[in-house]
Scaffold this active site. Structure first.
Site, PDB file in Angstrom:
ATOM      1  N   ARG A  18       0.858  -1.196   0.000  1.00 56.05           N
ATOM      2  CA  ARG A  18       0.000   0.000   0.000  1.00 56.05           C
ATOM      3  C   ARG A  18       0.893   1.244   0.000  1.00 56.05           C
ATOM      4  O   ARG A  18       0.590   2.244  -0.616  1.00 56.05           O
ATOM      5  CB  ARG A  18      -0.950   0.009   1.204  1.00 56.05           C
ATOM      6  CG  ARG A  18      -1.716   1.330   1.294  1.00 56.05           C
ATOM      7  CD  ARG A  18      -2.944   1.337   2.212  1.00 56.05           C
ATOM      8  NE  ARG A  18      -2.925   0.396   3.290  1.00 56.05           N
ATOM      9  CZ  ARG A  18      -2.213   0.532   4.418  1.00 56.05           C
ATOM     10  NH1 ARG A  18      -1.448   1.598   4.611  1.00 56.05           N
ATOM     11  NH2 ARG A  18      -2.258  -0.401   5.335  1.00 56.05           N
ATOM     12  N   ASP A  47      -6.727  20.248 -13.010  1.00 55.92           N
ATOM     13  CA  ASP A  47      -7.043  18.952 -13.618  1.00 55.92           C
ATOM     14  C   ASP A  47      -6.617  19.024 -15.085  1.00 55.92           C
ATOM     15  O   ASP A  47      -7.219  19.739 -15.883  1.00 55.92           O
ATOM     16  CB  ASP A  47      -8.552  18.687 -13.481  1.00 55.92           C
ATOM     17  CG  ASP A  47      -8.959  17.301 -13.975  1.00 55.92           C
ATOM     18  OD1 ASP A  47      -8.266  16.753 -14.850  1.00 55.92           O
ATOM     19  OD2 ASP A  47      -9.991  16.786 -13.499  1.00 55.92           O
ATOM     20  N   LYS A  98      -7.735   8.239 -19.053  1.00 57.74           N
ATOM     21  CA  LYS A  98      -8.051   8.876 -20.326  1.00 57.74           C
ATOM     22  C   LYS A  98      -6.809   8.863 -21.228  1.00 57.74           C
ATOM     23  O   LYS A  98      -6.343   7.813 -21.595  1.00 57.74           O
ATOM     24  CB  LYS A  98      -8.600  10.281 -20.065  1.00 57.74           C
ATOM     25  CG  LYS A  98      -9.623  10.340 -18.905  1.00 57.74           C
ATOM     26  CD  LYS A  98     -10.907   9.590 -19.173  1.00 57.74           C
ATOM     27  CE  LYS A  98     -11.787   9.412 -17.945  1.00 57.74           C
ATOM     28  NZ  LYS A  98     -12.127  10.618 -17.201  1.00 57.74           N
ATOM     29  N   TYR A 133     -15.729  18.170 -14.647  1.00 52.53           N
ATOM     30  CA  TYR A 133     -16.098  16.763 -14.671  1.00 52.53           C
ATOM     31  C   TYR A 133     -17.215  16.495 -13.643  1.00 52.53           C
ATOM     32  O   TYR A 133     -17.108  16.916 -12.488  1.00 52.53           O
ATOM     33  CB  TYR A 133     -14.853  15.928 -14.368  1.00 52.53           C
ATOM     34  CG  TYR A 133     -15.116  14.457 -14.339  1.00 52.53           C
ATOM     35  CD1 TYR A 133     -15.475  13.772 -15.496  1.00 52.53           C
ATOM     36  CD2 TYR A 133     -15.034  13.741 -13.152  1.00 52.53           C
ATOM     37  CE1 TYR A 133     -15.733  12.422 -15.464  1.00 52.53           C
ATOM     38  CE2 TYR A 133     -15.291  12.375 -13.124  1.00 52.53           C
ATOM     39  CZ  TYR A 133     -15.640  11.727 -14.281  1.00 52.53           C
ATOM     40  OH  TYR A 133     -15.904  10.392 -14.260  1.00 52.53           O
TER      41      TYR A 133
HETATM   42  C1  LIG Z   1     -12.589  10.926 -15.889  1.00 52.73           C
HETATM   43  C2  LIG Z   1     -12.207  12.218 -15.263  1.00 52.73           C
HETATM   44  C3  LIG Z   1     -11.964  12.311 -13.890  1.00 52.73           C
HETATM   45  C4  LIG Z   1     -12.153  11.140 -12.958  1.00 52.73           C
HETATM   46  O1  LIG Z   1     -11.230  10.127 -13.181  1.00 52.73           O
HETATM   47  P1  LIG Z   1     -11.532   8.548 -12.994  1.00 52.73           P
HETATM   48  O2  LIG Z   1     -10.261   7.934 -13.442  1.00 52.73           O
HETATM   49  O3  LIG Z   1     -12.711   8.215 -13.830  1.00 52.73           O
HETATM   50  O4  LIG Z   1     -11.804   8.355 -11.538  1.00 52.73           O
HETATM   51  C5  LIG Z   1     -11.554  13.541 -13.401  1.00 52.73           C
HETATM   52  N1  LIG Z   1     -11.418  14.619 -14.195  1.00 52.73           N
HETATM   53  C6  LIG Z   1     -11.661  14.560 -15.524  1.00 52.73           C
HETATM   54  C7  LIG Z   1     -11.496  15.785 -16.359  1.00 52.73           C
HETATM   55  C8  LIG Z   1     -12.067  13.367 -16.095  1.00 52.73           C
HETATM   56  O5  LIG Z   1     -12.326  13.319 -17.417  1.00 52.73           O
END
Ligand SMILES: *Cc1c(COP(=O)(O)O)cnc(C)c1O
Length: 384
Positions: free
Chosen positions: A51, A175, A200, A103
């Site tokens: 962990r 982000d 992504k 998001y």
């Molecule tokens: C998908 C996404 C998230 C969340 O991420 P996960 O891997 O699905 O938990 C956060 N910010 C953006 C811009 C996203 O597209």
């Protein structure tokens, strides 16, 4: 760190990675282990329990730090787990100023989870970053931006947000999921924490859920690592390996995402049945000048509305595409189509959604890296 001084395209392949010392394996092994043998209590090779640390994860973290021009990276079991860890830096009574177009899951964790712990979030329009100042008070601790935003493809000025943050002793979180490190490095513009859903573009193949944080400040890294280890939302070594493999081709994939994105955006703009087309690369995009300043390209994310602006017309298009698969998520090699109002952003109340410009008929595309002729033919067939 191996490859730290190279250009991005080289760093993506080499940074943090070196042949396995015991076998010479050129690819980082998947260290599928939960614990590590100690010669005597406390006498170990830097790894005690998985962990806390795992060698596959360490390599990925070093690679991610290098490609975001940061000193440190921490990996999480998902983008949301990374988001969760960042908000846990705060205390009851603290306030956060957040971009209002973001998001859906980020909006949800803020309003449905952390609001219950006494943290207050102000969701505001940041197309002009100076608006942030109007929401800062003695309790404000953090500014949270997403740029380009999801799904309206607004662009927020990272450097201007950083100046406001630092003038007021606040942390700026950015982000960077939509741009990926190929198009934008927020730490270079003054962000304190870069957040990725590596699910992504970083992973890039729609085969893993993963999150990451990158930062420069050692004290901040210590605090976040403490939260990560205490709360436990860590990724498994196989998932780390998938992301590590994914980022080796980030530059070639992103180059094609950008080319195909530009072609699809221009096609849609010329289509008589299409209403608005939202794409960062258009010169008449309201914040195109900011995108030019902080981005190296414009990506493959596009949203558009239909002139026949209602849910039913949008549903017809969604039903008819064959290559563009109807699915949540984005950033994979294959093209996806989605309906934010009922899918990714379904957790945002309709009134709030419409107020922010996310109309019922808005369709979001994650343009993949297939042949552009086939993608355009697919859209032509679906829109009619
Ligand atoms: C998908 C996404 C998230 C969340 O991420 P996960 O891997 O699905 O938990 C956060 N910010 C953006 C811009 C996203 O597209």
């Amino acid at each position: 760190m191996t490859g730290d001084n190279y250009k991005l395209d080289t760093k993506l392949i080499h940074a943090g990675v070196s042949p396995d010392p015991t076998t010479g394996a050129i690819m980082t092994p998947i260290y599928q282990t939960s614990t590590y043998v100690q010669a005597a209590p406390g006498d170990h090779k830097g790894y005690e329990y998985a962990r806390t640390q795992n060698p596959t994860r360490t390599v990925l973290q070093n690679a991610l730090a290098a490609i975001e021009n940061g000193n440190f990276a921490l990996c999480f079991g998902s983008g949301m787990a990374a988001t969760d860890a960042v908000i846990k830096l705060l205390h009851p009574g603290d306030e956060v100023v957040v971009s209002n177009d973001l998001y859906g899951g980020t909006y949800r964790i803020m309003t449905k989870v952390f609001a219950n712990y006494g943290i207050k979030f102000h969701f505001i329009d940041m197309s002009d970053a100076s608006n942030i100042k109007n929401y800062i008070n003695a309790h404000t601790k953090m500014i949270w931006i997403e740029t380009p935003t999801n799904p309206l493809l607004n662009v927020i000025d990272i450097a201007a947000s950083a100046t406001i943050a630092h003038d007021n002793n606040l942390l700026l979180v950015c982000d960077n999921t939509f741009a990926s490190p190929y198009l934008q490095n927020p730490l270079d513009f003054g962000a304190d924490i870069v957040l990725h859903s590596a699910t992504k573009y970083l992973g890039g193949h729609s085969d893993v859920v993963h999150g990451a944080l990158i930062m420069n400040d050692e004290d901040l890294e210590n605090r976040l690592r403490f939260i990560q280890n205490s709360c436990g939302a860590v990724p498994g070594p196989h998932d780390c390996w998938l992301v590590l493999r994914g980022i080796k081709t980030l530059h070639v994939r992103m180059q094609r995402h950008c080319e195909n994105g530009a072609a699809v955006a221009k096609y849609l703009k010329s289509h008589p049945k299409v209403g608005k087309v939202l794409w960062v690369g258009f010169e008449d995009h309201p914040n195109h000048h900011i995108a030019q300043k902080q981005m190296r390209g414009y990506g493959g994310m596009i949203s558009f509305t239909l002139k026949d602006d209602n849910i039913e017309a949008a549903m017809e298009v969604l039903k008819k595409t064959q290559l563009f698969a109807l699915a949540e998520s984005l950033g994979g090699v294959e093209s996806l189509i989605g309906h934010p109002a009922t899918m990714t952003h379904g957790s945002i109340p309709r009134e709030e959604r419409i107020k922010n410009g996310l109309s019922d008929s808005l369709i979001r595309l994650s343009v993949g890296i297939e042949a552009i002729e086939d993608l355009i033919a697919d859209l032509a067939h679906a829109i009619g």
